[in-house]
Scaffold this motif. Structure first.
Motif, PDB file in Angstrom:
ATOM      1  N   LEU A 287       0.610  -1.450   0.227  1.00  0.00           N
ATOM      2  CA  LEU A 287      -0.194  -0.108  -0.402  1.00  0.00           C
ATOM      3  C   LEU A 287       0.528   1.473  -0.152  1.00  0.00           C
ATOM      4  CD1 LEU A 287      -2.514   0.278   0.133  1.00  0.00           C
ATOM      5  CD2 LEU A 287      -3.043   0.271   2.700  1.00  0.00           C
ATOM      6  N   ARG A 288       0.995   2.177  -0.905  1.00  0.00           N
ATOM      7  CA  ARG A 288       1.524   3.050  -1.077  1.00  0.00           C
ATOM      8  C   ARG A 288       0.733   4.654  -1.674  1.00  0.00           C
ATOM      9  NH1 ARG A 288       2.566  -1.137  -4.473  1.00  0.00           N
ATOM     10  NH2 ARG A 288       1.876   0.524  -6.619  1.00  0.00           N
ATOM     11  N   GLY A 289       0.564   5.368  -0.782  1.00  0.00           N
ATOM     12  CA  GLY A 289      -0.619   6.539  -1.471  1.00  0.00           C
ATOM     13  C   GLY A 289      -0.499   7.160  -0.285  1.00  0.00           C
ATOM     14  N   PHE A 290      -1.533   8.237   0.022  1.00  0.00           N
ATOM     15  CA  PHE A 290      -1.472   9.364   1.119  1.00  0.00           C
ATOM     16  C   PHE A 290      -3.526   9.278   1.488  1.00  0.00           C
ATOM     17  CE2 PHE A 290       0.152  10.539  -2.932  1.00  0.00           C
ATOM     18  CZ  PHE A 290       1.151  10.880  -2.690  1.00  0.00           C
ATOM     19  N   THR A 291      -3.008   9.867   2.705  1.00  0.00           N
ATOM     20  CA  THR A 291      -4.481   9.529   3.825  1.00  0.00           C
ATOM     21  C   THR A 291      -5.376  11.397   3.288  1.00  0.00           C
ATOM     22  OG1 THR A 291      -3.343   9.890   5.552  1.00  0.00           O
ATOM     23  CG2 THR A 291      -3.637   7.805   4.847  1.00  0.00           C
ATOM     24  N   ARG A 292      -6.344  11.277   4.254  1.00  0.00           N
ATOM     25  CA  ARG A 292      -7.076  12.665   4.210  1.00  0.00           C
ATOM     26  C   ARG A 292      -6.051  13.784   5.413  1.00  0.00           C
ATOM     27  NH1 ARG A 292     -13.209  12.227   6.390  1.00  0.00           N
ATOM     28  NH2 ARG A 292     -11.747  11.781   8.011  1.00  0.00           N
ATOM     29  N   ASP A 293      -5.694  14.491   4.984  1.00  0.00           N
ATOM     30  CA  ASP A 293      -5.839  15.535   6.053  1.00  0.00           C
ATOM     31  C   ASP A 293      -6.837  16.283   5.566  1.00  0.00           C
ATOM     32  OD1 ASP A 293      -4.816  18.066   7.163  1.00  0.00           O
ATOM     33  OD2 ASP A 293      -3.261  18.314   5.564  1.00  0.00           O
ATOM     34  N   GLU A 294      -7.052  16.657   7.224  1.00  0.00           N
ATOM     35  CA  GLU A 294      -9.105  17.541   7.134  1.00  0.00           C
ATOM     36  C   GLU A 294      -8.225  19.244   6.936  1.00  0.00           C
ATOM     37  OE1 GLU A 294     -10.026  17.605  11.230  1.00  0.00           O
ATOM     38  OE2 GLU A 294      -8.693  16.067  12.112  1.00  0.00           O
ATOM     39  N   PHE A 295      -7.579  18.828   7.134  1.00  0.00           N
ATOM     40  CA  PHE A 295      -7.461  20.616   6.875  1.00  0.00           C
ATOM     41  C   PHE A 295      -7.138  21.148   5.443  1.00  0.00           C
ATOM     42  CE2 PHE A 295      -5.766  19.851  11.592  1.00  0.00           C
ATOM     43  CZ  PHE A 295      -6.427  20.454  11.838  1.00  0.00           C
ATOM     44  N   THR A 296      -6.771  20.178   4.529  1.00  0.00           N
ATOM     45  CA  THR A 296      -6.541  20.580   3.666  1.00  0.00           C
ATOM     46  C   THR A 296      -7.723  19.647   2.562  1.00  0.00           C
ATOM     47  OG1 THR A 296      -4.316  21.629   3.628  1.00  0.00           O
ATOM     48  CG2 THR A 296      -4.498  20.351   0.994  1.00  0.00           C
ATOM     49  N   TRP A 297      -7.823  18.094   2.741  1.00  0.00           N
ATOM     50  CA  TRP A 297      -8.717  17.824   1.065  1.00  0.00           C
ATOM     51  C   TRP A 297     -10.032  17.472   2.298  1.00  0.00           C
ATOM     52  CZ3 TRP A 297      -5.946  14.999  -2.565  1.00  0.00           C
ATOM     53  CH2 TRP A 297      -6.862  14.328  -3.040  1.00  0.00           C
ATOM     54  N   ASP A 298     -10.788  18.580   1.425  1.00  0.00           N
ATOM     55  CA  ASP A 298     -12.117  18.632   1.751  1.00  0.00           C
ATOM     56  C   ASP A 298     -12.889  18.117   0.238  1.00  0.00           C
ATOM     57  OD1 ASP A 298     -14.209  19.346   2.105  1.00  0.00           O
ATOM     58  OD2 ASP A 298     -14.161  21.864   1.511  1.00  0.00           O
ATOM     59  N   GLN A 299     -13.222  16.556   1.050  1.00  0.00           N
ATOM     60  CA  GLN A 299     -14.268  15.443   0.074  1.00  0.00           C
ATOM     61  C   GLN A 299     -15.378  16.419   0.012  1.00  0.00           C
ATOM     62  OE1 GLN A 299     -13.500  12.364   2.883  1.00  0.00           O
ATOM     63  NE2 GLN A 299     -13.242  11.492   1.131  1.00  0.00           N
ATOM     64  N   THR A 300     -15.621  17.349   0.166  1.00  0.00           N
ATOM     65  CA  THR A 300     -17.117  18.504   0.139  1.00  0.00           C
ATOM     66  C   THR A 300     -17.440  18.882  -1.196  1.00  0.00           C
ATOM     67  OG1 THR A 300     -17.442  19.823   2.119  1.00  0.00           O
ATOM     68  CG2 THR A 300     -18.206  17.682   2.215  1.00  0.00           C
ATOM     69  N   SER A 301     -15.872  19.841  -1.155  1.00  0.00           N
ATOM     70  CA  SER A 301     -16.073  20.653  -2.449  1.00  0.00           C
ATOM     71  C   SER A 301     -15.599  19.921  -3.034  1.00  0.00           C
ATOM     72  CB  SER A 301     -14.285  21.758  -1.364  1.00  0.00           C
ATOM     73  OG  SER A 301     -13.547  21.206  -1.716  1.00  0.00           O
ATOM     74  N   LYS A 302     -16.290  21.604  -4.030  1.00  0.00           N
ATOM     75  CA  LYS A 302     -15.640  20.658  -5.699  1.00  0.00           C
ATOM     76  C   LYS A 302     -14.568  20.864  -5.974  1.00  0.00           C
ATOM     77  CE  LYS A 302     -18.110  21.790 -10.359  1.00  0.00           C
ATOM     78  NZ  LYS A 302     -18.782  22.478 -10.645  1.00  0.00           N
ATOM     79  N   VAL A 303     -13.927  19.538  -6.639  1.00  0.00           N
ATOM     80  CA  VAL A 303     -12.208  20.338  -7.094  1.00  0.00           C
ATOM     81  C   VAL A 303     -12.674  20.429  -8.665  1.00  0.00           C
ATOM     82  CG1 VAL A 303     -11.574  18.677  -5.471  1.00  0.00           C
ATOM     83  CG2 VAL A 303     -12.396  17.210  -7.612  1.00  0.00           C
ATOM     84  N   ASP A 304     -11.499  20.484  -9.031  1.00  0.00           N
ATOM     85  CA  ASP A 304     -10.999  21.092 -10.866  1.00  0.00           C
ATOM     86  C   ASP A 304     -10.793  18.873 -11.047  1.00  0.00           C
ATOM     87  OD1 ASP A 304     -10.307  21.229 -13.143  1.00  0.00           O
ATOM     88  OD2 ASP A 304      -8.315  21.501 -12.825  1.00  0.00           O
ATOM     89  N   ALA A 305     -12.334  19.403 -11.609  1.00  0.00           N
ATOM     90  CA  ALA A 305     -12.094  17.367 -12.565  1.00  0.00           C
ATOM     91  C   ALA A 305     -10.671  16.965 -13.857  1.00  0.00           C
ATOM     92  CB  ALA A 305     -13.164  17.660 -13.334  1.00  0.00           C
ATOM     93  N   ASP A 306     -10.786  17.725 -14.745  1.00  0.00           N
ATOM     94  CA  ASP A 306      -9.199  17.946 -15.496  1.00  0.00           C
ATOM     95  C   ASP A 306      -8.646  17.357 -14.190  1.00  0.00           C
ATOM     96  OD1 ASP A 306     -10.781  17.819 -17.584  1.00  0.00           O
ATOM     97  OD2 ASP A 306     -10.275  20.075 -18.273  1.00  0.00           O
ATOM     98  N   GLY A 307      -8.444  18.569 -13.409  1.00  0.00           N
ATOM     99  CA  GLY A 307      -7.029  18.906 -12.175  1.00  0.00           C
ATOM    100  C   GLY A 307      -6.661  16.879 -11.685  1.00  0.00           C
ATOM    101  N   PHE A 308      -7.893  16.603 -11.389  1.00  0.00           N
ATOM    102  CA  PHE A 308      -7.545  15.363 -10.663  1.00  0.00           C
ATOM    103  C   PHE A 308      -7.506  14.404 -11.500  1.00  0.00           C
ATOM    104  CE2 PHE A 308      -9.755  12.360  -7.155  1.00  0.00           C
ATOM    105  CZ  PHE A 308      -9.190  13.088  -6.263  1.00  0.00           C
ATOM    106  N   LYS A 309      -8.053  14.150 -12.588  1.00  0.00           N
ATOM    107  CA  LYS A 309      -8.323  13.533 -13.317  1.00  0.00           C
ATOM    108  C   LYS A 309      -6.419  13.290 -13.446  1.00  0.00           C
ATOM    109  CE  LYS A 309     -12.809  12.871 -15.034  1.00  0.00           C
ATOM    110  NZ  LYS A 309     -12.938  12.446 -16.221  1.00  0.00           N
ATOM    111  N   GLY A 310      -6.211  14.364 -13.870  1.00  0.00           N
ATOM    112  CA  GLY A 310      -4.557  14.179 -14.026  1.00  0.00           C
ATOM    113  C   GLY A 310      -3.806  13.767 -12.917  1.00  0.00           C
ATOM    114  N   PHE A 311      -4.038  13.965 -11.645  1.00  0.00           N
ATOM    115  CA  PHE A 311      -2.913  13.827 -10.148  1.00  0.00           C
ATOM    116  C   PHE A 311      -3.501  12.316 -10.808  1.00  0.00           C
ATOM    117  CE2 PHE A 311      -3.676  12.666  -5.629  1.00  0.00           C
ATOM    118  CZ  PHE A 311      -1.885  13.698  -5.557  1.00  0.00           C
ATOM    119  N   LEU A 312      -5.157  11.645 -10.531  1.00  0.00           N
ATOM    120  CA  LEU A 312      -4.957  10.328 -10.502  1.00  0.00           C
ATOM    121  C   LEU A 312      -4.211  10.048 -11.220  1.00  0.00           C
ATOM    122  CD1 LEU A 312      -8.337  10.093 -10.212  1.00  0.00           C
ATOM    123  CD2 LEU A 312      -6.939   9.991  -8.061  1.00  0.00           C
ATOM    124  N   ARG A 313      -3.564  10.396 -12.624  1.00  0.00           N
ATOM    125  CA  ARG A 313      -2.959   9.555 -13.786  1.00  0.00           C
ATOM    126  C   ARG A 313      -1.124   9.410 -13.093  1.00  0.00           C
ATOM    127  NH1 ARG A 313      -4.400   8.282 -19.019  1.00  0.00           N
ATOM    128  NH2 ARG A 313      -5.934   8.481 -18.213  1.00  0.00           N
TER     129      ARG A 313
END
Length: 644
Positions: A200-226
């Motif tokens: 398992l290699r990756g990142f966990t949620r930081d409540e001060f930055t990673w807001d799962q309720t706010s709308k994110v830039d779709a293209d930017g987030f897909k680029g990050f996943l890639r």
């Protein structure tokens, strides 16, 4: 016996020697062959994952791998991608084949299939994400086979081949892709097996930055996943609307549940949550955090989860333990570790020392607890490091030494995963080097960090590599204790607001000081020293930018310059807050002066605009994490009114 040995030697001598594999040579290009069944068109196969059919997911991943290989081989060779055809394995091909996964319908593959199967049989420590790169020669013709233990392994294999050809994905942005020019691409004979050390290699949620309720830039987030997949990172907090893309790239989504006291109040909700996630297509993780840290409630919860509810899937539910839970009885923790995967999430961690440095009285108890817990247990222990924790937010991090020392320690002691709370997917700047190093070490902890460091700076900063190395190294020294102050300062502010007793500087954690060579400069407080170093580094960047260097490299340096300007303002802001809360009540003039400085710095920070780690427009005061404290502090200490 002699006759048998002679026969074996004759057989080896007569066997066909392995030949180099010309992927692009003169006017000839390879053909990418992939089993696309039930499709014949690679583009249709690549979109099949959107149908949410688990049986079609491997086909989509192979199609994606083929398209990625086609695109980057074409860019490497300076040609149109259509000149490198992608065909289903049932169709004949004229040029050299590159197989992605087994091709049971292909005539050439059938000729080398037994040799390929033997190589897999001889591979050690095979994991779900393992892969092979192999070349074979038959009838004086060569081929390349990229195969994986799973479809994600095949995708990783394509990225490894491209990496060996010099392609780099240093951030999600296209301008941070490195693609060298090749007039021809000829691969030497290959017989290579690859497998990750950490599952398992990756990142966990930081409540001060990673807001799962706010709308994110779709293209930017897909680029990050890639970017994550290209650097073989495989878990991230769930973000609504991106489940399909995460499944396609082998990135396990994390869902979060909190275990309050009494824990049974939340048990039905957790069960419902788990039921809704029980979809193999998405391969989710449920991270359960305890709220009251009482070990009996945690043990009882696991009993209830596994016995009464029958949820025994230890690949799906993970228990998160913070410092106070880890301090409970060892026998209780050991019992848990053998029943359910545990994530250890220390909130207090000295970054001046390695985790198991014997001279460090802060880290030693954590080190001892961690490895006692892991010794001999039959389940999963995952380390969650606080390197990316951003309660006072957005400061760039350079942690070369800590990553290079600590991740191999985790590997030596048998941990099965390492996670960091959060990562930027926008505004990377200095973070590019940290993220690159992180990905490499989690795949192979024995990575040569010095060699990777040199390679990165020479590739990314070109003629400016040497002075930029110095900027990064000096910044790392200057901010060595920054993480401790991040945790310490909000706690001390809250204490200052709740009491009339001044918070003296010695109340801060003095264990984490700047390195001795910076202390020797004799400049005031820790934050003043840090500020001075960053101030000098900004001048160094100005000098570098004045040199004759390519515009592309200048833009990369300017992104670092913006981050240093932000760091300078915020560090001054931290220092102003510390000065205010540490002044005694019998020194009203000094307190008024400190309040004036804090007001001025807060106004200055409010005017500095930029994009934060999630791509949201913010000002420096918001990003610092201190915005909620400024007005209460000024009011608490009966200082000046905010000017209009």
């Amino acid at each position: 016996m002699r006759i048998f040995l002679l026969f074996c030697c004759l057989l080896v001598a007569c066997s066909e020697p392995e030949l180099p594999v010309p992927l692009i040579q003169h006017d000839e290009q390879c053909t990418i062959v992939v089993d696309l069944d039930p499709f014949t068109d690679v583009y249709k196969a690549a979109q099949a994952y959107k149908q949410n059919d688990p049986e079609l997911l491997p086909v989509s991943v192979r199609a994606l791998a083929a398209l990625e290989l086609q695109q980057y081989l074409a860019q490497l060779g300076g040609m149109n991608p259509t000149l490198i055809p992608i065909i289903d394995d049932q169709f004949p091909h004229e040029s050299l084949p590159v197989f992605i996964g087994p091709a049971p319908e292909n005539v050439f593959f059938k000729k080398i299939q037994k040799r390929w199967e033997k190589r897999w049989k001889d591979s050690d420590a095979v994991m779900n994400q393992s892969f092979r790169l192999d070349s074979f020669t038959r009838d004086s013709l060569s081929c390349l086979v990229i195969s994986g233990e799973s479809h994600i392994g095949e995708l990783y294999g394509v990225y490894e081949l491209l990496y060996q050809l010099g392609v780099r994905w240093l951030s999600p942005a296209k301008y941070d892709e490195i693609i060298p020019d090749h007039s021809q691409i000829i691969i030497n004979p290959l017989n290579n097996f690859y497998t990750p050390f950490f599952e398992l290699r990756g990142f966990t949620r930081d409540e001060f930055t990673w807001d799962q309720t706010s709308k994110v830039d779709a293209d930017g987030f897909k680029g990050f996943l890639r970017w994550m997949a290209r650097n073989r990172l495989n878990t991230l907090p769930y973000q609504s609307g991106f489940e399909q893309e995460m499944a396609l790239l082998g990135i396990r989504p994390q869902y979060y549940a909190t275990l309050p006291s009494p824990w049974r109040n939340s048990a039905p909700k957790i069960t419902t949550l788990f039921d809704t996630l029980n979809v193999p297509h998405y391969d989710p993780l449920v991270f359960v955090r305890q709220q009251d840290h009482r070990m009996p409630s945690i043990v009882q919860f696991v009993d209830w989860l596994q016995s009464e509810q029958g949820i025994m899937d230890t690949e799906r539910i993970v228990l998160v333990l913070t410092d106070s839970a880890m301090a409970q009885k060892q026998k209780d923790l050991s019992s848990l570790a053998n029943r359910i995967p545990l994530i250890l999430e220390p909130m207090w961690r000295c970054l001046d020392h390695a985790l198991c440095d014997p001279v460090c009285d802060v880290n030693q108890p954590l080190c001892a607890e961690l490895f006692r817990l892991n010794a001999g247990n039959s389940n999963t222990i995952i380390m969650c490091e606080p390197f990316y924790h951003t309660r006072l937010g957005q400061l760039p991090l350079v942690l070369t030494e800590r990553l290079a020392v600590d991740i191999p320690i985790y590997a030596e002691n048998g941990l099965s995963g390492v996670l960091y709370p959060n990562v930027r997917y926008h505004n990377w700047g200095m973070q590019i080097w940290l993220n690159l190093l992180y990905g490499h070490l989690l795949w192979q902890p024995n990575t040569n960090v010095v060699s990777l460091f040199e390679q990165f700076f020479n590739t990314y900063y070109g003629s400016a590599a040497e002075p930029m190395k110095n900027v990064f190294l000096e910044y790392e020294k200057a901010t060595a204790n920054m993480m401790a102050w991040r945790y310490e300062l909000p706690l001390q502010i809250e204490r200052a607001l709740a009491t009339r007793v001044p918070i003296r500087l010695e109340h801060f954690d003095t264990h984490l000081n700047l390195s001795s060579d910076i202390n020797a400069s004799g400049i005031g407080t820790d934050w003043e020293k840090t500020f001075q170093v960053i101030y000098e580094l900004q001048y160094a960047l100005t000098d570098i930018l004045a040199q004759e260097i390519p515009e592309e490299i200048k833009e990369r340096i300017k992104r670092v310059e913006i981050q240093l300007a932000y760091a300078q303002v915020v560090i001054q802001l931290y220092d102003n807050v510390i000065q205010l809360i540490s002044i005694d009540e019998n020194e009203p003039e000094m307190r008024v002066e400190a309040a004036i400085r804090l007001r001025e710095r807060a106004n200055e920070a409010e005017k500095m605009q930029f994009y934060d780690a999630m791509g949201r427009p913010v000002n420096a005061l918001q990003a610092s994490g201190l915005e909620p404290f400024v007005e209460p502090l000024l009011e608490r200490y009966q200082t000046l009114e905010k000017p209009s």
